[in-house]
Design an enzyme around this catalytic site. Sequence first.
Site, PDB file in Angstrom:
ATOM      1  N   ASP A  90       0.696  -1.172   0.104  1.00  0.00           N
ATOM      2  CA  ASP A  90      -0.068  -0.137  -0.105  1.00  0.00           C
ATOM      3  C   ASP A  90       0.840   1.096   0.097  1.00  0.00           C
ATOM      4  OD1 ASP A  90      -2.551   1.486   0.028  1.00  0.00           O
ATOM      5  OD2 ASP A  90      -2.417   1.477   1.967  1.00  0.00           O
ATOM      6  N   CYS A 120     -18.805   1.270   6.693  1.00  0.00           N
ATOM      7  CA  CYS A 120     -19.264   0.413   5.503  1.00  0.00           C
ATOM      8  C   CYS A 120     -18.552  -0.865   5.658  1.00  0.00           C
ATOM      9  CB  CYS A 120     -18.717   1.220   4.208  1.00  0.00           C
ATOM     10  SG  CYS A 120     -17.033   1.218   3.989  1.00  0.00           S
ATOM     11  N   CYS A 143     -21.988  -9.807  -3.802  1.00  0.00           N
ATOM     12  CA  CYS A 143     -22.845  -8.830  -2.958  1.00  0.00           C
ATOM     13  C   CYS A 143     -24.214  -9.020  -3.121  1.00  0.00           C
ATOM     14  CB  CYS A 143     -22.291  -7.479  -3.633  1.00  0.00           C
ATOM     15  SG  CYS A 143     -20.699  -7.103  -2.827  1.00  0.00           S
ATOM     16  N   CYS A 145     -12.576   5.429   9.121  1.00  0.00           N
ATOM     17  CA  CYS A 145     -13.936   5.064   9.407  1.00  0.00           C
ATOM     18  C   CYS A 145     -14.490   3.668   8.962  1.00  0.00           C
ATOM     19  CB  CYS A 145     -14.910   6.008   8.471  1.00  0.00           C
ATOM     20  SG  CYS A 145     -16.832   5.741   8.636  1.00  0.00           S
ATOM     21  N   CYS A 149     -27.700  -6.654  -2.042  1.00  0.00           N
ATOM     22  CA  CYS A 149     -27.370  -5.938  -0.569  1.00  0.00           C
ATOM     23  C   CYS A 149     -26.648  -4.373  -0.810  1.00  0.00           C
ATOM     24  CB  CYS A 149     -26.224  -6.693   0.144  1.00  0.00           C
ATOM     25  SG  CYS A 149     -25.676  -5.894   1.728  1.00  0.00           S
ATOM     26  N   CYS A 199     -23.588  -1.493   3.004  1.00  0.00           N
ATOM     27  CA  CYS A 199     -22.442  -0.461   3.018  1.00  0.00           C
ATOM     28  C   CYS A 199     -22.874   0.832   2.638  1.00  0.00           C
ATOM     29  CB  CYS A 199     -21.354  -1.161   2.430  1.00  0.00           C
ATOM     30  SG  CYS A 199     -21.394  -1.352   0.593  1.00  0.00           S
ATOM     31  N   CYS A 236     -15.741  10.911   1.873  1.00  0.00           N
ATOM     32  CA  CYS A 236     -15.489   9.832   2.515  1.00  0.00           C
ATOM     33  C   CYS A 236     -14.773  10.210   3.976  1.00  0.00           C
ATOM     34  CB  CYS A 236     -14.443   9.026   1.799  1.00  0.00           C
ATOM     35  SG  CYS A 236     -13.809   7.375   2.796  1.00  0.00           S
ATOM     36  N   CYS A 248     -20.953  -5.014   6.777  1.00  0.00           N
ATOM     37  CA  CYS A 248     -20.998  -6.036   5.675  1.00  0.00           C
ATOM     38  C   CYS A 248     -21.494  -7.384   6.186  1.00  0.00           C
ATOM     39  CB  CYS A 248     -19.891  -6.094   5.057  1.00  0.00           C
ATOM     40  SG  CYS A 248     -19.626  -7.347   3.670  1.00  0.00           S
ATOM     41  N   CYS A 271     -22.951   4.847   4.954  1.00  0.00           N
ATOM     42  CA  CYS A 271     -22.049   5.959   5.127  1.00  0.00           C
ATOM     43  C   CYS A 271     -22.573   7.217   5.676  1.00  0.00           C
ATOM     44  CB  CYS A 271     -21.710   6.041   3.545  1.00  0.00           C
ATOM     45  SG  CYS A 271     -20.322   7.371   3.440  1.00  0.00           S
TER      46      CYS A 271
END
Length: 377
Positions: free
Chosen positions: A136, A246, A190, A243, A193, A196, A216, A250, A200
Amino acid sequence: MTTSTSDPRDPIRRRAADLGFDVCRFTGIGASWPATARLQAFLQAGRHGDMEWMAATAERRGHPLALWPQARSAVVLGLNYGPETNPLDGLALRERGLLSVYARGDDYHEVLKGRLKQLGGWMAARLGGDLKVFVDTAPLMEKPLAQQAGLGWQGKHTNLVSRDFGSWLFLGVILTTADLPPDPEEADHCGQCRACLDACPTAAFPAPYQLDARRCVSYLTIEHKGPVDPDLRPGLGNRIYGCDDCLAVCPWNKFARAGREQRLAARHDLAAPPLAELAALDQEAFRARFARSPVKRTGRDRFLRNVLYAIGNSDNPALVPAATARLDDASPLVRGAAVWALGRLLPRPELLELARAHAGAETDPDVRVEWERVQSA
């Protein structure tokens, strides 16, 4: 003469497990990516905000081969950091700050990179060739690679979802010049659904599978350098670094288990620290408290900005002294956030009295705007 049918991936998987990784899968990197077009659309819409490094590295970020043309395969690894309790329970503790689950322990970049280097060294000695490790910190899109390798799929919140670990996987990648057999790609599970998207607090998803980082909470509290848009500040609540909303809602998390990695486990002093205590941190105390944490990357001033927004959202007059003490802070970013917090907590006569004492001497234009805004409200 017998022909060996051993899978060259199996020893790598075993070594990865020995190093503490929870999942290890493989993919080739020669094919085109739908992720390339998604990245271009994201940047063209300006949804990256002031993360200019994303635009500057877009060409290399668009495909692994653009980053390293000699690479042939990717080893994609996941480390489970699932929390022991629901992280959203902390939203009710409005006098305390809520840090994202990933930031409550040691910096995952450092934890994963050390292990990736160990695995990479072992692979180089066994397979030969060249390799590079990524956690990352380089222009490589790990999540599309992870989906292609079968670790999970990018959900409607754009994060990776795993059938085994829910939304709680740290990702690391080893690109190698070795040709390794690929694992099957994971399909999207998914369905209909949209938990998420609905969770938010700042409506950062303009559509499923699309994120506007400018709204965000993770972007606003970590990447954004200046004052946060006043219309978005109430949505921050007591979230002071990142945060989890979301991620935490799940439904696939019901199959996840708490992460076993002790260095990533929540430190007691970061689980839900008192806002008043955090607001008093000077530079030295901030560096000491977050020495091993990813929070240190944000810096003290930006972090205190977030703390003061949380104080303003607390509806707790007992936190007024903590905010008032920051009106004379050396950082304009901190002073402006303190003004906003007091504008939310103080009765108007007391607020105007503070304005008479501080606003006239203020030289920073952003802080002056904050004073003008609370006085005219």
